[in-house]
Design an enzyme around this catalytic site. Structure first.
Site, PDB file in Angstrom:
ATOM      1  N   GLN B 112       0.833  -1.199   0.000  1.00  0.00           N
ATOM      2  CA  GLN B 112       0.000   0.000   0.000  1.00  0.00           C
ATOM      3  C   GLN B 112       0.869   1.250   0.000  1.00  0.00           C
ATOM      4  OE1 GLN B 112      -2.119   0.378   3.670  1.00  0.00           O
ATOM      5  NE2 GLN B 112      -3.658   1.752   2.842  1.00  0.00           N
ATOM      6  N   SER B 115       1.021   6.424   2.620  1.00  0.00           N
ATOM      7  CA  SER B 115       1.662   7.428   3.473  1.00  0.00           C
ATOM      8  C   SER B 115       2.882   8.049   2.829  1.00  0.00           C
ATOM      9  CB  SER B 115       2.100   6.790   4.798  1.00  0.00           C
ATOM     10  OG  SER B 115       1.017   6.168   5.417  1.00  0.00           O
ATOM     11  N   SER B 159       4.810  -1.191   4.296  1.00  0.00           N
ATOM     12  CA  SER B 159       5.023  -2.566   4.757  1.00  0.00           C
ATOM     13  C   SER B 159       5.120  -3.512   3.571  1.00  0.00           C
ATOM     14  CB  SER B 159       3.853  -3.016   5.634  1.00  0.00           C
ATOM     15  OG  SER B 159       3.662  -2.119   6.693  1.00  0.00           O
ATOM     16  N   GLU B 242      -9.373  -1.723   5.777  1.00  0.00           N
ATOM     17  CA  GLU B 242      -8.144  -1.923   6.551  1.00  0.00           C
ATOM     18  C   GLU B 242      -8.483  -2.127   8.018  1.00  0.00           C
ATOM     19  OE1 GLU B 242      -5.381   1.422   6.390  1.00  0.00           O
ATOM     20  OE2 GLU B 242      -3.750   0.064   6.913  1.00  0.00           O
ATOM     21  N   GLU B 375      -5.247   7.796  18.036  1.00  0.00           N
ATOM     22  CA  GLU B 375      -5.822   9.127  18.248  1.00  0.00           C
ATOM     23  C   GLU B 375      -6.828   9.451  17.143  1.00  0.00           C
ATOM     24  OE1 GLU B 375      -2.491   8.509  18.282  1.00  0.00           O
ATOM     25  OE2 GLU B 375      -2.389   8.494  20.462  1.00  0.00           O
TER      26      GLU B 375
HETATM   27  C1  LIG Z   1       4.535  -0.617  11.429  1.00  0.00           C
HETATM   28  C2  LIG Z   1       3.919   0.358  10.459  1.00  0.00           C
HETATM   29  C3  LIG Z   1       3.523  -0.070   9.200  1.00  0.00           C
HETATM   30  C4  LIG Z   1       2.972   0.819   8.277  1.00  0.00           C
HETATM   31  N1  LIG Z   1       2.628   0.364   7.028  1.00  0.00           N
HETATM   32  C5  LIG Z   1       2.156   1.234   6.100  1.00  0.00           C
HETATM   33  C6  LIG Z   1       1.886   0.795   4.761  1.00  0.00           C
HETATM   34  O1  LIG Z   1       2.055  -0.380   4.424  1.00  0.00           O
HETATM   35  N2  LIG Z   1       1.465   1.708   3.844  1.00  0.00           N
HETATM   36  C7  LIG Z   1       1.262   3.006   4.188  1.00  0.00           C
HETATM   37  O2  LIG Z   1       0.849   3.758   3.325  1.00  0.00           O
HETATM   38  N3  LIG Z   1       1.517   3.469   5.446  1.00  0.00           N
HETATM   39  C8  LIG Z   1       1.969   2.610   6.407  1.00  0.00           C
HETATM   40  N4  LIG Z   1       2.251   3.062   7.681  1.00  0.00           N
HETATM   41  C9  LIG Z   1       2.105   4.490   7.989  1.00  0.00           C
HETATM   42  C10 LIG Z   1       0.941   4.835   8.914  1.00  0.00           C
HETATM   43  O3  LIG Z   1      -0.270   4.704   8.256  1.00  0.00           O
HETATM   44  C11 LIG Z   1       1.194   6.278   9.426  1.00  0.00           C
HETATM   45  O4  LIG Z   1       2.362   6.265  10.194  1.00  0.00           O
HETATM   46  C12 LIG Z   1       0.042   6.783  10.264  1.00  0.00           C
HETATM   47  O5  LIG Z   1      -1.069   7.011   9.472  1.00  0.00           O
HETATM   48  C13 LIG Z   1       0.382   8.048  11.047  1.00  0.00           C
HETATM   49  O6  LIG Z   1       0.939   9.043  10.258  1.00  0.00           O
HETATM   50  P1  LIG Z   1       2.260   9.812  10.711  1.00  0.00           P
HETATM   51  O7  LIG Z   1       3.249   8.775  11.068  1.00  0.00           O
HETATM   52  O8  LIG Z   1       2.587  10.785   9.685  1.00  0.00           O
HETATM   53  O9  LIG Z   1       1.855  10.560  12.055  1.00  0.00           O
HETATM   54  P2  LIG Z   1       1.274  12.030  12.181  1.00  0.00           P
HETATM   55  O10 LIG Z   1       0.068  12.134  11.361  1.00  0.00           O
HETATM   56  O11 LIG Z   1       2.362  13.003  12.017  1.00  0.00           O
HETATM   57  O12 LIG Z   1       0.814  12.033  13.698  1.00  0.00           O
HETATM   58  C14 LIG Z   1       1.645  12.418  14.785  1.00  0.00           C
HETATM   59  C15 LIG Z   1       0.844  12.247  16.055  1.00  0.00           C
HETATM   60  O13 LIG Z   1      -0.239  13.178  16.034  1.00  0.00           O
HETATM   61  C16 LIG Z   1      -1.470  12.520  16.217  1.00  0.00           C
HETATM   62  N5  LIG Z   1      -2.518  13.171  15.471  1.00  0.00           N
HETATM   63  C17 LIG Z   1      -2.498  13.462  14.152  1.00  0.00           C
HETATM   64  N6  LIG Z   1      -3.644  14.056  13.808  1.00  0.00           N
HETATM   65  C18 LIG Z   1      -4.400  14.125  14.925  1.00  0.00           C
HETATM   66  C19 LIG Z   1      -5.708  14.632  15.212  1.00  0.00           C
HETATM   67  N7  LIG Z   1      -6.465  15.178  14.266  1.00  0.00           N
HETATM   68  N8  LIG Z   1      -6.166  14.523  16.492  1.00  0.00           N
HETATM   69  C20 LIG Z   1      -5.405  13.971  17.452  1.00  0.00           C
HETATM   70  N9  LIG Z   1      -4.168  13.478  17.229  1.00  0.00           N
HETATM   71  C21 LIG Z   1      -3.692  13.563  15.977  1.00  0.00           C
HETATM   72  C22 LIG Z   1      -1.231  11.120  15.704  1.00  0.00           C
HETATM   73  O14 LIG Z   1      -2.142  10.199  16.252  1.00  0.00           O
HETATM   74  C23 LIG Z   1       0.184  10.865  16.160  1.00  0.00           C
HETATM   75  O15 LIG Z   1       0.202  10.428  17.485  1.00  0.00           O
HETATM   76  C24 LIG Z   1       2.797   2.187   8.620  1.00  0.00           C
HETATM   77  C25 LIG Z   1       3.187   2.626   9.902  1.00  0.00           C
HETATM   78  C26 LIG Z   1       3.748   1.729  10.810  1.00  0.00           C
HETATM   79  C27 LIG Z   1       4.164   2.242  12.157  1.00  0.00           C
END
Ligand SMILES: Cc1cc2nc3c(=O)[nH]c(=O)nc-3n(C[C@H](O)[C@H](O)[C@H](O)COP(=O)(O)OP(=O)(O)OC[C@H]3O[C@@H](n4cnc5c(N)ncnc54)[C@H](O)[C@@H]3O)c2cc1C
Lengths: 360, 405
Positions: B112, B115, B159, B242, B375
């Site tokens: 996928q 991100s 992933s 998902e 969150e």
């Molecule tokens: C093990 C793992 C596997 C993954 N696999 C994939 C994959 O296969 N394909 C893919 O596309 N992505 C993948 N991801 C990415 C994942 O979907 C993102 O990391 C996730 O959506 C969070 O985005 P970010 O890391 O940019 O955090 P951010 O969006 O920067 O968030 C930072 C913090 O702020 C909080 N936050 C953000 N917005 C809000 C809000 N409106 N209210 C309250 N809190 C908020 C979040 O919860 C988080 O704690 C993977 C991530 C991990 C850890």
């Protein structure tokens, strides 16, 4: 208790903090620490030399007439706060606190002065998870030589001298080069563990093991709270910084009330931990109320440090799960610290006896 | 409509024609797909029989009893859980025919590409660009008409990209409209030139996810899924599925993370303390209740009364996995200070049970981030289930290119 503990920092303590922080900024940056964890030399011996030798911090707990600085646990606590803040891979807690306290209980001049000068590193050969008053493994003392194997010995790889408890009740000094020190795979990569095996190695009798080990572990447990405080502070500060910068939904995510309240809550926990850690350091320094102060600090500190590191990871989200971001070093240290020198549960049980709140 | 008896009859037929003991694994799976017994709620010809989804268990039970091979669903979680339902809903007939069968049998694994470094929770802010090169036949790997899209950008935390044949990809096709409006959904060939997959090591030591750099990747228009600019709507199907995929498994008592720690407790009396006992029992009760809630949800679905509890299941399991594995690390005492192996590997799947408590503790930290953070899911529960007002938004009517970054 008649007098209140002094829970503030003195000017001298703040000066020590500033000096240590400067030094670590030059020596122990996060990418460097991460790279080191993957090398054959997990300890940062250059940083150790600068701290111990250059700044004389290895001898803080040792009286001046025994070759040390004649300071107290309060200053040591400040050093540990800074080391925790940097997850510095130096054997300070293990050599300058735990091994040194064991030697202070034995009254052996030369070795103490060597550790105090920082020229030699000592390690107490008791597993890192043992709580003050807890049972520990011993080696066999037979025909003037030591035989046996001890596991989970923190910083043994960096040590020049090992302080080994034996089955005759004695604590023995052993030259580390005469022992076989085998690295184990540690959960916390910044405080390596090793197995120590002694295969008929001569040791020098230092004194009574039980007294020395108890004193050493009590100081270790009490001052560990300051390391946990520094660690928790770093993760909180760094997370606040990141969430002010990180934009999602066209605004800094730190502006979402759901996150603000969590960070404010964490701040409260850190404030409490600071008081508990200062209290333990002060009690170790004055000798008043020490057992309770140490048990309280260790019954409280682990949950705060682990919580702070876990929140840091969660709130950094994707980037927090990576190896290249240093949060994992802090999480691993916080979790290992929660086991080191006794878990919170063990310290609560100890407290139950101390303050007469027996289990049903 | 196909009923349970009919499914049993067809399953028996499949087993008679292709005895598992003497049939090649892949041949059996293909025959199962062609018999409509792969996912029974899918249409005929696409691995299903238009049967109620709840009847899948009938088929699965018969096949398991007969020792038939399964399609090893853990190896293709994104394909089965997300790509397939999206292709089913939005794909053209050709796309469905081309992708669903090799996906289901596991010949082709999917990842996928959603991100990006700047777009995680706020996925719709993504910046990977897809520009249409109009006219003429396609110059991409498969010659087609309708022209190509040329894609440039960077994806992250992907992933399994290192094992994948295909990816679902969302990219920006119009920067001049508000962010949700300018996105288009594609199927990306991971073997095409310009797709560069680089391992991204994670906290556990292994590199389960990756960074993916897309440089002038040519995607023929025939691999677009849904209309141009409709990508966000298409992605909603993927994302809803998902969450279902992550929270929707059926567990026996002690089937989750509570199993290993309970086993440790029973087998290692020397580790027991009063304090840990209380914490373990609390988590045991929480686990059992979460399991019952999941089962109740499943029964509601079967009874045609879907409830909003599904949104809570991923949240609950993430929290439980983290707390339980954290407790086990402490329970193990001296062993909890050790780790099994930090070697950097690029695993094919997440192996929770094959590794030790320390690994489970670290890996489970991802459970509250991957597939939407806890969150963000709590916000969804608060707004969609409880009907609470949303936070004020400043990004709805602004062109993507004018948003603050
Ligand atoms: C093990 C793992 C596997 C993954 N696999 C994939 C994959 O296969 N394909 C893919 O596309 N992505 C993948 N991801 C990415 C994942 O979907 C993102 O990391 C996730 O959506 C969070 O985005 P970010 O890391 O940019 O955090 P951010 O969006 O920067 O968030 C930072 C913090 O702020 C909080 N936050 C953000 N917005 C809000 C809000 N409106 N209210 C309250 N809190 C908020 C979040 O919860 C988080 O704690 C993977 C991530 C991990 C850890």
């Amino acid at each position: 208790m008649s007098t209140q503990p002094d829970l503030l920092y003195s000017e001298e303590e703040e000066a020590v903090r500033a000096a240590v922080r400067d030094l670590l900024a030059d020596h122990c940056d996060a990418p460097g620490v991460i790279a080191r964890t993957e090398s054959d030399t997990p300890h940062d011996l250059a940083a150790w030399k600068a701290l111990a030798d250059g700044m004389g911090l290895a001898g803080l707990l040792v009286p001046e007439d025994k070759g040390g600085q004649g300071a107290s646990h309060r200053e040591v606590a400040v050093v540990l706060e800074e080391l925790g803040r940097a997850v510095a891979p130096v054997p300070y807690l293990t050599s300058a606190v735990v091994a040194t306290e064991a030697l202070l209980a034995c009254d052996t001049g030369d070795l103490l002065a060597e550790l105090a000068s920082g020229r030699r590193i000592g390690a107490l050969a008791v597993a890192l998870n043992v709580a003050p008053g807890g049972a520990y493994q011993v080696v066999r003392h037979e025909g003037g030589a030591l035989h046996g194997e001890l596991t989970a010995i923190a910083d043994a790889q960096a040590a020049d001298v090992l302080l080994v408890p034996a089955d005759d009740g004695g604590l023995y000094a052993v030259d580390a080069s005469a022992a076989t020190v085998t690295p184990q795979i540690p959960f916390d990569l910044t405080r390596p563990l090793a197995t120590v095996s002694l295969d008929g190695i001569p040791g020098r009798l230092l004194g009574d093991a039980e007294v020395a080990v108890h004193r050493a572990l009590r100081a270790g447990a009490g001052l560990l709270a300051s390391e946990q405080l520094g660690l928790a502070e770093w993760t909180l500060t760094e997370t606040v910084r990141y969430l002010k910068e990180r934009k999602q939904f066209n605004r800094p995510v730190g502006g979402f009330q759901a996150l603000k309240h969590r960070l404010a809550q964490l701040w409260l926990e850190v404030v409490n931990l600071r008081a508990a850690a200062r209290n333990a350091a002060d009690a170790l320094a004055t000798g008043e109320d020490t057992d309770v102060a140490v048990a309280v600090a260790q019954a409280y500190a682990a949950s705060v440090a682990v919580h702070a590191a876990e929140e840091a990871l969660q709130l950094h989200a994707g980037i927090g799960m990576t190896w290249e971001h240093p949060i994992h070093l802090y999480l691993k240290r916080a979790k290992a610290d929660s086991i080191a020198y006794g878990t919170a549960g063990v310290h609560r049980a100890r407290l139950a006896e101390l303050v007469d709140l027996q289990a049903p | 409509m196909t009923d349970a008896a009919e499914l049993q009859r067809r399953t028996a037929e499949l087993l008679a024609a292709h005895p598992p003991a003497s049939t090649d694994r892949l041949d059996f799976l293909k025959a199962r797909f062609d018999a409509g017994l792969a996912w029974v709620h899918y249409p005929e010809g696409l691995g299903g029989l238009n049967a109620p989804r709840s009847l899948q268990v009938v088929v699965d039970a018969e096949l398991e009893a007969a020792g038939a091979p399964d399609n090893d669903p853990r190896r293709n979680g994104i394909g089965l859980g997300m790509a397939a339902p999206t292709i089913l809903k939005y794909g053209t007939e050709e796309q469905k025919q081309r992708y669903l069968r090799p996906l289901w049998v596991g010949e082709e694994v999917w990842c996928q590409l959603f991100s990006e470094p700047g777009a995680g929770s706020d996925l719709a802010a993504l910046g990977t660009r897809a520009v249409r090169e109009d006219g003429g036949p396609s110059r991409s790997s498969e010659a087609e008409s309708g022209g190509d899209w040329v894609v440039n950008g960077q994806k992250v935390w992907t992933s399994g990209a290192h094992n994948s044949r295909w990816a679902i990809l969302i990219a920006r096709t119009d920067p001049d409209v508000p962010k949700h409006a300018g996105i288009t959904y594609f199927i990306c060939d991971m073997t095409d030139p310009g797709v560069d997959v680089r391992p991204l090591r994670q906290i556990t030591g292994e590199a389960e996810f990756n960074e993916v750099f897309l440089t002038d990747v040519r995607i023929p228009d025939s691999r677009r899924l849904g209309e141009i600019g409709e990508g966000w709507r298409v992605a909603q199907t993927t994302l809803n599925n998902e969450r279902v995929a992550i929270g929707g498994m059926r567990l026996p008592r002690e089937g989750g993370m509570i199993g290993p720690v309970s086993k440790t407790w029973r087998e290692r009396p020397e580790l027991r303390t009063q304090d840990l006992h209380q914490r373990l029992l609390k988590l045991w009760v929480d686990s059992e209740v979460a399991r019952l809630t999941a089962e109740r949800l499943r029964q509601q679905l079967v009874a045609g009364q879907p409830g909003p509890e599904g949104a809570g299941m991923k949240l609950a399991f993430a929290r439980l996995n983290q707390e339980i594995s954290g407790l086990e690390v402490e329970l193990r005492g001296q062993e909890g200070l050790l780790y099994d192996d930090w070697t950097m590997r690029r695993p094919e799947l997440v192996d929770f049970t094959g590794r030790d408590a320390g690994y489970r503790y670290l890996r489970s930290k991802g459970n509250s981030i991957e597939g939407g953070t806890s969150e963000v899911l709590l916000n969804i529960v608060a707004e969609r289930v409880l009907g609470l007002p949303a936070e004020p938004r400043t990004d709805k009517d602004v062109a993507w290119k004018d948003l603050a970054r």
